[in-house]
Design a protein around this motif. Structure first.
Motif, short mmCIF file in Angstrom:
data_model
loop_
_atom_site.label_atom_id
_atom_site.label_comp_id
_atom_site.label_asym_id
_atom_site.label_seq_id
_atom_site.Cartn_x
_atom_site.Cartn_y
_atom_site.Cartn_z
N SER A 100 0.85 -1.22 0.00
CA SER A 100 0.00 0.00 0.00
C SER A 100 0.87 1.25 0.00
O SER A 100 2.08 1.19 0.27
N GLY A 101 0.21 2.38 -0.24
CA GLY A 101 0.91 3.65 -0.19
C GLY A 101 1.37 3.97 1.23
O GLY A 101 2.48 4.45 1.44
N SER A 102 0.51 3.71 2.21
CA SER A 102 0.88 4.00 3.61
C SER A 102 2.13 3.23 4.00
O SER A 102 3.04 3.78 4.64
N TYR A 128 -1.59 14.48 2.25
CA TYR A 128 -2.02 13.18 2.80
C TYR A 128 -0.95 12.16 2.43
O TYR A 128 -0.56 12.05 1.27
N HIS A 129 -0.46 11.44 3.45
CA HIS A 129 0.60 10.47 3.18
C HIS A 129 0.23 9.06 3.63
O HIS A 129 1.06 8.16 3.51
N GLU A 187 4.42 15.51 -1.41
CA GLU A 187 3.79 14.98 -2.62
C GLU A 187 4.30 15.85 -3.77
O GLU A 187 4.24 17.08 -3.68
N ASP A 220 6.56 11.73 -2.39
CA ASP A 220 5.40 10.84 -2.35
C ASP A 220 4.71 10.93 -3.72
O ASP A 220 4.06 11.93 -4.04
N VAL A 222 2.58 8.51 -4.74
CA VAL A 222 1.53 7.48 -4.69
C VAL A 222 0.40 7.82 -5.67
O VAL A 222 -0.13 6.93 -6.33
N ILE A 223 0.06 9.11 -5.79
CA ILE A 223 -0.98 9.49 -6.75
C ILE A 223 -0.36 9.93 -8.08
O ILE A 223 -0.84 9.56 -9.15
N LYS A 250 -1.03 2.69 -5.68
CA LYS A 250 -2.22 2.99 -6.51
C LYS A 250 -2.02 2.53 -7.94
O LYS A 250 -2.15 1.35 -8.25
C1 LIG Z 1 -0.20 10.89 -1.74
C2 LIG Z 1 -0.62 9.67 -0.99
N1 LIG Z 1 0.27 9.00 -0.25
C3 LIG Z 1 -0.06 7.90 0.44
C4 LIG Z 1 -1.35 7.39 0.41
C5 LIG Z 1 -1.71 6.16 1.18
O1 LIG Z 1 -1.95 5.11 0.32
P1 LIG Z 1 -2.85 3.84 0.79
O2 LIG Z 1 -4.23 4.31 0.95
O3 LIG Z 1 -2.66 2.86 -0.34
O4 LIG Z 1 -2.24 3.32 2.04
C6 LIG Z 1 -2.31 8.05 -0.35
C7 LIG Z 1 -3.71 7.54 -0.41
O5 LIG Z 1 -4.62 8.17 -0.86
C8 LIG Z 1 -1.94 9.21 -1.06
O6 LIG Z 1 -2.85 9.90 -1.78
#
Ligand SMILES: Cc1ncc(COP(=O)(O)O)c(C=O)c1O
Length: 394
Positions: A100-102, A128-129, A187, A220, A222-223, A250
């Protein structure tokens, strides 16, 4: 209707939810037979739609051969896909896989703090991270309140829109003491919190601060990774950026399976040649995640994909320019296929859904992140619903 499972990030009694029957192309089909065009790739992960043959085929074939593997196992898919990912990032180093991103953020923070031997991490409020304790502690939006720990380990730095040259950020860091700071996490383009992007000057200052003080840079993505902003990765816009860590998830598998990765730069990775890497997950480098990622590479390396992507980018930009003139639209920011429309009222996700489009809304904001390979017809129909909704709320 009360369910035996939770809905996320909401009071359960107020939860917006719907009964899904199936999904195809870029559309959700509900139990009542209605169809909804997805304009935010659900939560930004389904960037290649729901019927992406290369991803589905690679995963199906993988299920028949090596369906589960030990974290200790070497296999050709693992080395092949890892090389492809490093190559796409254009960086030397190693990849740490997650689900996952987290977890990607969590592991980047662990490695940065361990190697710098200090705890503080700089982060923005508009961010958001992730939902785990450390990733939530650097998160700055309303979700941060839930974490209850580690506040002293986060130093808030200004937003790029209030600090276009990064000078104020430099002051905050120098006043605090750069030697006490392990990393800056940002981000590259803010995702769910509004598609904000720093200027070239801002990013130049961030990189200079990191170089001058040995602070690590965690980007970051993730998005904004995997072509969300129109280029392979958000940081490619500024070739001078030298991230120590990049967090990914993602679109890394188009949302077909929970998966994530942390890019670790060569020098940060070499630290673990002679030091124990105290990080790991049961489903580390899961073969189905790797197979889906290989499918993603097949999609994004295809010229047809690239031409549809550029058509979609133009379609979204034209739409954004048009609605930006409406009286109830305050500001529009668009980067490739990621857009935020700031409006003068609180849009209702439910009302827009009832009209035929699934998208994410926030206070005074509509977010758009359609699938990269969506057909022009679907994209235009979905956007028409949004335009009509905006017109009705003037
Ligand atoms: C920029 C960013 N980092 C980290 C995350 C966390 O990802 P996850 O929900 O897969 O744990 C998100 C989730 O929306 C995100 O937008």
């Amino acid at each position: 209707m009360s369910a035996d499972y939770f809905y996320t990030w909401t009071k359960q009694d107020d939860a917006f939810h719907f009964e899904m029957e199936s999904c195809f192309d870029h559309t959700l089909k509900l139990k009542d037979g209605s169809e909804k065009i997805d304009l935010t790739s659900l939560s930004y992960q389904a960037g290649f739609g729901y019927s992406c043959t290369p991803i589905i085929d690679k995963m199906s074939a993988q299920l028949q051969s090596l369906s589960i593997a030990s974290a200790k196992a070497d296999f050709s898919l693992k080395s092949r896909v890892t090389k492809m990912l490093l190559n796409e990032l254009g960086r030397q180093g190693k990849i740490f896989y997650t689900t996952s991103g987290s977890e990607s953020v969590e592991n980047a923070l662990k490695m940065a703090r361990e190697q710098r031997k200090v705890l503080t991490v700089c982060a923005r409020n508009v961010s958001y991270h992730g939902a785990t304790l450390a990733s939530l502690s650097v998160t700055g939006d309303w979700r941060n309140k839930a974490h209850k720990t580690l506040d002293d380990w986060t130093l808030r730095i200004p937003e790029p829109k209030d600090d276009p040259t990064g000078c104020e950020t430099r002051k905050v860091i120098e006043n605090y003491g750069p030697e006490k700071i392990a990393a800056i996490i940002l981000e590259t383009v803010t995702g769910g919190n509004g598609a904000f992007a720093g200027s070239e000057d801002y990013w130049n200052t961030i990189q200079n601060i990191c170089d001058e003080h040995g602070i690590y840079l965690i980007l970051d993505e993730v998005i904004c990774g995997f072509y969300r902003t129109g280029i392979a990765f958000g940081f490619h816009k500024y070739p001078f950026l030298k991230p120590d860590f990049i967090t990914l998830s993602k679109q890394i598998t188009g949302g077909y399976i929970p998966f994530g990765a942390v890019y670790v730069s060569k020098s940060r990775a070499e630290f673990y040649d002679q030091n124990v890497l105290a990080c790991g997950l049961t489903s580390y480098a899961h073969p189905l995640g790797l197979a889906a990622l290989e499918g993603v590479f097949e999609v994004i390396d295809n010229n047809e994909f690239k031409s549809q992507l550029s058509i979609n980018i133009k379609t979204l930009k034209t739409f954004c320019d048009k609605v930006s003139t409406l009286q109830n639209v305050r500001e529009v920011r668009v980067h490739g296929l990621l857009a935020a429309i700031d409006v003068s009222f609180d849009p209702s996700q439910k009302e827009i859904f009832e009209k035929g489009t699934y998208l994410l809304t926030g206070p005074q904001r509509i977010m758009l992140a359609p699938a990269l390979n969506m057909s022009t017809r679907d994209l235009e129909s979905g956007l028409k619903i949004v335009e009509d909704y905006l017109m009705e709320n003037i």
